[in-house]
Design a protein around this motif. Structure first.
Motif, PDB file in Angstrom:
ATOM      1  N   ASP A 138       0.808  -1.219   0.000  1.00 31.29           N
ATOM      2  CA  ASP A 138       0.000   0.000   0.000  1.00 31.29           C
ATOM      3  C   ASP A 138       0.843   1.272   0.000  1.00 31.29           C
ATOM      4  OD1 ASP A 138      -2.631  -0.463  -0.136  1.00 31.29           O
ATOM      5  OD2 ASP A 138      -2.961  -0.643   2.021  1.00 31.29           O
TER       6      ASP A 138
ATOM      7  N   PHE B  51      -0.188   3.712   1.567  1.00 26.59           N
ATOM      8  CA  PHE B  51      -0.575   4.354   2.825  1.00 26.59           C
ATOM      9  C   PHE B  51       0.249   3.779   3.973  1.00 26.59           C
ATOM     10  CE2 PHE B  51      -4.383   3.706   0.178  1.00 26.59           C
ATOM     11  CZ  PHE B  51      -4.707   5.020  -0.095  1.00 26.59           C
TER      12      PHE B  51
ATOM     13  N   ASN C 106      -9.637  12.150   4.653  1.00 24.34           N
ATOM     14  CA  ASN C 106     -10.688  11.154   4.883  1.00 24.34           C
ATOM     15  C   ASN C 106     -10.148   9.738   4.696  1.00 24.34           C
ATOM     16  OD1 ASN C 106     -10.230  11.704   2.201  1.00 24.34           O
ATOM     17  ND2 ASN C 106     -12.339  11.402   1.565  1.00 24.34           N
ATOM     18  N   PRO C 107      -9.217   9.339   5.577  1.00 20.85           N
ATOM     19  CA  PRO C 107      -8.638   7.996   5.400  1.00 20.85           C
ATOM     20  C   PRO C 107      -9.674   6.909   5.662  1.00 20.85           C
ATOM     21  CG  PRO C 107      -7.966   8.906   7.501  1.00 20.85           C
ATOM     22  CD  PRO C 107      -8.716   9.985   6.783  1.00 20.85           C
ATOM     23  N   LEU C 108      -9.359   5.720   5.195  1.00 20.75           N
ATOM     24  CA  LEU C 108     -10.160   4.552   5.555  1.00 20.75           C
ATOM     25  C   LEU C 108      -9.487   3.899   6.755  1.00 20.75           C
ATOM     26  CD1 LEU C 108     -10.881   2.796   2.141  1.00 20.75           C
ATOM     27  CD2 LEU C 108     -12.564   3.842   3.652  1.00 20.75           C
TER      28      LEU C 108
ATOM     29  N   GLU D 284      -8.970   0.893   7.439  1.00 18.95           N
ATOM     30  CA  GLU D 284      -8.092  -0.242   7.190  1.00 18.95           C
ATOM     31  C   GLU D 284      -6.812   0.103   6.445  1.00 18.95           C
ATOM     32  OE1 GLU D 284     -11.301   0.334   6.169  1.00 18.95           O
ATOM     33  OE2 GLU D 284     -11.884  -1.302   4.792  1.00 18.95           O
ATOM     34  N   THR D 285      -6.652   1.338   5.954  1.00 14.84           N
ATOM     35  CA  THR D 285      -5.455   1.618   5.171  1.00 14.84           C
ATOM     36  C   THR D 285      -4.389   2.396   5.943  1.00 14.84           C
ATOM     37  OG1 THR D 285      -6.565   3.552   4.273  1.00 14.84           O
ATOM     38  CG2 THR D 285      -6.582   1.557   2.944  1.00 14.84           C
TER      39      THR D 285
END
Ligand SMILES: [Zn+2]
Lengths: 810, 360
Positions: free
Chosen positions: A514, A516, A541-543, A545-546
């Motif tokens: 990734d 990220f 606006n991260p997720l 899981e990343t």
């Protein structure tokens, strides 16, 4: 969108088989994802009338229904919550076939000690809808005992199709019928409207005012008086179900029916619940409240368009009605709203409130502003037919600034230029006419676009229509000229490919991790505050899981891959990744992106097979990989100096530099870092920036002639202080080797009883040769003496073995 | 009588020869190795050997004896030569036999291989795709992954309220100077198409470009979605480019990727930055179009989206759409790899299980 073939046939004659029709639609832009043949294979299901409901003796959740199947009374065990005495349901008799469930025949079964002579089925089991929450209920007038296929006119084909966002007009039966007519050359039949206005004039009975005509350019209303709210007839329920809508009552069903039929969203208000029987279209007051039909209280901002009466909002314009003015069983007078709203206003409101409805999804893409009258009339006629009400004379049509029709110039030769076709002008005209365009036939065609085609504004839009109807498959294929001299890879791109070539050829597996990472990854890597690796690019606006930042190093990603593989029992790892890392940019600039290559080694190194060559990897294996990469990239001088990268174990880290530039580092991962990433073992890691390496590449380097004369090979062992960097000995030999020295190779590092404490012995193999003649013993001796003298001078080195030859002792 | 017996008999009659001949014959008999044979040859037939010695001393013997002695010496030489040659030949034969036996291998055991590395499957597919385009006369350009909203959406003709621009669907990047009037929103590009705009801004046609790269979408991760994925963008802008060129090019690419016997079809679709737009399907290579699990019974596999570059995009970059036309396409590399190799879960690409990577 679900399109019923049986319904579609109301508007256009269809002569082709349904699978061919699906293909035609797909190949012209309305992609048919699925063709559902309703009722196919369905056998032995009839309309059953529940005469009585009794409790089940052995189960609380089950009940026993006594059902009239038209010829006899049957006992049916049923657990559905919507089972009621007096209602009619789809009843599968023993021997029935339900292809949506399985291809097997149904048998009667004994459920908790009671024999069930058949079973009620859900809509999903019948294949008429997706509902599995209860059993399928039929209207009161459904004839008892009749085959369900007949009762529901289930011999239908449903096309499940996907309409592209630029074609809101295709979100209706009429729109698809228009496409079919254009594609098959058949005539289009408009829906029947024979409204007989038996009621009083509308003017005394309702009023409409538009406060903001920019957002609501048109509002058309019709009034029905004395309607009797009831269930819709079966044919309408059936069509609504086929389209995926839920029947509610004859008034609401008509609004949905016309929406599906014409694509014009409608709303029905209980006229008597509107204050002063007045509709006011206005922007909401800031903080104003409305309870929408779904029972949610919503607070509005001053940009949301509402339909209000004289005191309060009664609907979110174009999105959802309000509970206060809803049509109920008590309703007798109905106001039908058929309006045109500005698309972006509806999009904004529906996004802000997070509601998307059949209406809003059409308004936000653009409905037909010239279609409001027809839709209102059609709905008024249907309502009076179904509810027994009378239609008030006339309509209210507030349309202060009529939108002018769109007219586009089309050059017929441009069509062929852009498509690579040879479509004749008259064919172009034909196609456009099929699409209900009006054409003034000159050299340049003046094309007047029908108002429902909101997507057509430019010449290119018309060219696309011609391509679509003519058929993409008829456009002849060709190849363009290509980029000539510019084609191919640049030197830099070839070198970048060489990085993956070199490392994979050296036995490494390439991984892709990734982009990220998490800030805490840097803490785990012991990166100090203020370090460049902390110039982070942070996501808004991260997720979960990343990770919340872009990676500034590939190391955490590689360690996670190592952990995953080790957990799965793969312990011998030789991995690399080439990819970008991201650093915060200067104010007002984009983030800085750098290409990096990372290597990770762990576990055993050896051959695939047998023979016992396996051993644990070490620092020098890693360095060898980097050195071979250097050679592959034709970088001349890569310097390795003792480094102190905090993520590396002290004393095992080298910093890599080329010219003035730091390239990266390599070494053994600090055990604390390994712990922090939950991996056990020794890890050897390199992280190198690619750009300085590629810049230093001497891609055009010159060939060196091969020696025709034999070379002389000599070994020397140099004893120096333990602390002295070994590379300086090799460098010195190189520097002072003279013109004949061809190569220097370290072949041994020795500590032990043969040499004094605090010293180490480095053994080198030297090779001398001349391109012009065979070197004499004397010449090589002179060369070697000079090298040895310098080593003695520079490092106080002693030469092992050699000194003994000369009779000196150590 | 054989040569040896005759030789011995003759030598006995000449005492001065008897010793030399006997010794020579014994030396020949004694030699059992190639080295000894060579020694015997030197001692008997060499420059300073026994036979030369006989000839050397010939002048010292009575003249009437000379022919006879010469004859015996020559006989000896021939005999020794022949005998030594025979012996050495025998020896060589048996030696080679023994050697062969000693060196025989169990050729059925597995070989010892050097550790073999692999390029990631996605790298392999990217290289395959880009090399096809390079053979068609394209070159490679790249662009930033952290991109301006302008290049990712606006200049690609995406409406302001388009759902893909929302915080739900696109990753946005925190501004590093919140007080200043930062020019634009920065986001992680949602496709590789911004490279089109950047290249067109900085160069003039003809352009024949492919641009492989990562893109990002804020999607819940499952078997068919990852937040990061790989695309190959491509576009051609030149005088006289038409939709037939788009078809011809992508037909070549689809067939090179999936097999020369594949059928390729173009279905009308919609994208904000191309018009006319199309979705490209290739006939399923598993069932050859009959319908199977891979193609979900349809017989066709959707592989990419494409279209003629919208004149609005040309206007953003200052090209005259009357002078230049072009086409563009974008394909998901994971999808191509999944279809080619029957991989069902996209997450496998980013898990990097060595047992997976090793298979390609
Ligand atoms: Zn298939």
């Amino acid at each position: 969108m679900r399109v019923s073939l049986e319904w579609l046939k109301d508007y256009v004659d269809i002569a082709v088989p349904s699978n061919e029709l699906a293909e035609l639609l797909s190949m012209s832009g309305s992609s048919v994802d699925r063709v559902i043949e309703e009722g196919k294979g369905l056998e032995g299901v009839v309309v059953g009338h529940v005469v009585e409901v009794r409790p089940h003796p052995n189960a609380d959740k089950l009940r026993i229904a006594i059902v009239d199947d038209g010829s006899t009374m049957r006992k049916i065990v049923c657990g559905a919550p919507n089972l009621k005495e007096g209602k009619k349901y789809a009843l599968a008799l023993p021997g029935a076939r339900l292809p949506s469930v399985s291809d097997k025949t149904m048998h009667s079964a004994t459920i908790r000690g009671v024999k069930s002579e058949g079973m009620f089925t859900s809509g999903a089991e019948l294949g008429v809808n997706e509902d599995t929450s209860g059993i399928f209920e039929l209207g009161r007038e459904a004839p008892v005992g009749v085959d369900i296929r007949k009762a529901l006119s289930l011999e239908d084909v449903i096309f499940d199709l996907e309409v592209t966002p630029n074609r809101p007009d295709c979100m209706s039966m009429m729109g698809i019928a228009r496409e079919v007519a254009a594609l098959t050359g058949k005539t289009l039949h408009l829906p029947q409207v024979e409204v007989s206005e038996k009621g009083p004039p509308i003017d005394g009975n309702a009023r409409v005012m538009i406060n903001d005509s920019a957002v609501c350019p048109r509002y058309t209303a019709r009034v029905i008086k004395g309607a009797k709210v009831a269930d819709s007839p079966l044919w309408m329920q059936r069509r609504l179900l086929a389209a995926g809508a839920r029947p509610i009552n004859n008034i609401v069903d008509v609004t949905n029916y016309v929406l599906l039929e014409l694509g014009q969203p409608l709303h029905a208000f209980d006229l008597n619940l509107l204050g002063e029987k007045t509709i006011v279209v206005r922007l909401a007051h800031h903080g104003e409240l409305i309870t929408t039909l779904d029972g949610v209280d919503r607070q509005l901002d001053d940009q949301s368009l509402v339909i209000a009466d004289t005191s309060k909002p009664v609907a979110l314009a174009g999105v959802m009605g309000g509970g206060d003015s809803e049509v109920t069983e008590r309703t007798s007078d109905v106001l039908i709203e058929s309006a045109y709203f500005e698309p972006t206003s509806i999009l904004r409101t529906s996004k802000r409130l997070g509601i998307r409805t059949e209406a809003s999804s059409r308004f936000e893409r653009g409905t037909d502003h010239e279609g409001t009258k027809l839709a209102a009339e059609r709905a008024a006629w249907l309502m009076s037919e179904l509810s027994g009400g009378v239609v008030a004379a006339g309509d209210i049509d507030v349309y202060p600034n009529p939108i002018s029709p769109v007219s586009i110039d089309l050059r017929p030769e441009r069509v062929n230029q852009l498509l690579g076709t040879q479509i004749a002008k008259n064919e172009t005209v034909e196609i456009l006419k099929k699409l209900e365009m009006e054409i003034e036939d000159n050299d340049v065609l003046k094309v007047r676009v029908p108002s429902f085609r909101r997507d057509l504004e430019r010449e290119i839009d018309l060219i696309e229509e011609i391509a679509r109807i003519h058929g993409y498959w008829k456009i002849p294929s060709a190849l363009p000229a290509g980029g000539g001299m510019d084609a191919g890879l640049t030197i830099g791109q070839r070198l970048e490919e060489r990085v993956t070539d070199s490392l994979s050829a050296q036995g490494l597996m390439e991984v892709w991790t990734d982009s990220f990472m998490r800030v805490e990854d840097l803490d785990r890597m012991r990166v100090p505050q203020g370090d460049r690796l902390r110039d982070l690019v942070t996501l808004v606006n991260p997720l979960a899981e990343t990770g919340e930042v872009m990676r500034t190093t590939i190391v955490p990603g590689l360690l996670r891959v190592a952990a995953r593989n080790i957990n799965r029992g793969i312990k011998d790892l030789a991995l690399f990744e080439q990819g970008r890392v991201f650093f915060a940019g200067e104010p007002g600039e984009l983030p800085v992106e750098r290409q990096c290559v990372d290597i990770l080694l762990s576990g055993e190194k050896g051959t695939y097979g047998w023979g016992g060559d396996e051993r644990e990897v070490d620092y020098y294996d890693l360095k060898g990989l980097v050195e071979n990469l250097r050679a592959a990239l034709k970088v001349k001088d890569l310097r390795f100096e003792a480094g102190d990268c905090p993520c590396m174990m002290p004393g095992t880290c080298a910093e890599v530099a080329v010219g003035e530039h730091t390239v990266g580092y390599l070494g053994r991962l600090h055990p604390e870092v390994a712990d922090a990433f939950h991996v056990a073992g020794e890890f050897y890691i390199a992280e190198l920036a690619l750009e300085p390496l590629l810049d230093a590449s001497e891609a055009g380097h010159e060939y060196r002639p091969l020696g025709r004369f034999p070379s002389v090979k000599l070994d020397i062992a140099v004893v120096v202080d333990e602390e002295l960097a070994g590379s300086s000995v090799g460098d010195s030999i190189y520097r002072n080797g003279g013109e004949f020295l061809q190569s220097v190779r370290l072949f041994d590092l020795y500590h032990g009883p043969q040499i004094p404490h605090g010293k180490k012995s480095l053994a080198y193999a030297l090779e001398f040769a001349s391109t012009e003649r065979t070197l004499t013993d004397e010449e090589t001796r002179v060369e070697l003496e000079r090298i040895i003298d310098t080593l003695r001078e520079e490092f106080g080195a002693q030469i092992r073995g050699r000194e003994q030859d000369q009779g000196e002792s150590t | 009588m054989d040569v040896r017996q005759e030789l011995v008999k003759l030598a006995e009659s000449k005492p001065e020869l008897a010793y030399l001949v006997r010794e020579s014959l014994e030396a020949v008999d004694r030699s059992g190795t190639l080295l000894e044979i060579e020694g015997a040859r030197l001692a008997i037939l060499g420059k300073k050997g026994r036979v030369s010695e006989i000839f050397k001393h010939l002048s010292e013997v009575p003249a009437e004896d000379r022919p006879e002695i010469g004859r015996v010496a020559n006989m000896l030489r021939r005999y020794v030569e022949a005998e030594l040659a025979r012996k050495s030949e025998e020896l060589k034969e048996s030696d080679a036999e023994a050697m062969q036996k000693r060196q025989a291998l169990d050729v059925t055991l597995p070989g010892r291989r050097a550790p073999v590395g692999r390029k990631h499957l996605l790298t392999q597919v990217i290289e395959e795709v880009t090399s096809i385009f390079i053979s068609l006369g394209y070159w490679i350009e790249s662009g930033p992954e952290a991109e301006l909203d302008y290049y990712n959406f606006e200049a690609l003709n995406t409406p302001a309220y388009h759902p893909s621009r929302s915080l739900l669907d696109t990753f946005y990047i925190m501004k590093n100077e919140p007080d200043k009037n930062s020019p634009d929103d920065v986001l992680l590009r949602t496709h590789t198409s911004p490279v089109q705009v950047r290249v067109m801004e900085s160069r003039t046609p003809p352009l024949y470009v492919v641009s492989p790269g990562k893109a990002y979408r804020r999607e819940a991760i499952d078997a068919t979605h990852t937040a990061m994925f790989y695309q190959v963008e491509g576009f051609a802008v030149d005088r006289g480019i038409h939709m037939g060129h788009l078809k011809g090019t992508l037909e070549v690419v689809a067939r090179k990727l999936f097999g020369s016997e594949r059928r390729v079809r173009f279905r009308p679709d919609f994208f904000p930055f191309t018009e006319p737009s199309a979705e490209v399907d290739v006939s399923c290579h598993v069932c050859e179009g009959k319908g199977c699990a891979l193609c979900k019974g349809i017989g066709w596999l959707e592989i990419l989206g494409c279209g003629m570059i919208d004149p609005n995009v040309f206007e953003y970059v200052g090209y005259d759409p009357e002078e230049y036309t072009g086409f563009a396409f974008g394909m998901g590399i994971e999808r191509i790899a999944m279809l080619k190799y029957g991989i069902e879960d996209i997450r496998l690409f980013y898990e990097n299980d060595v047992r997976f990577l090793r298979q390609f």
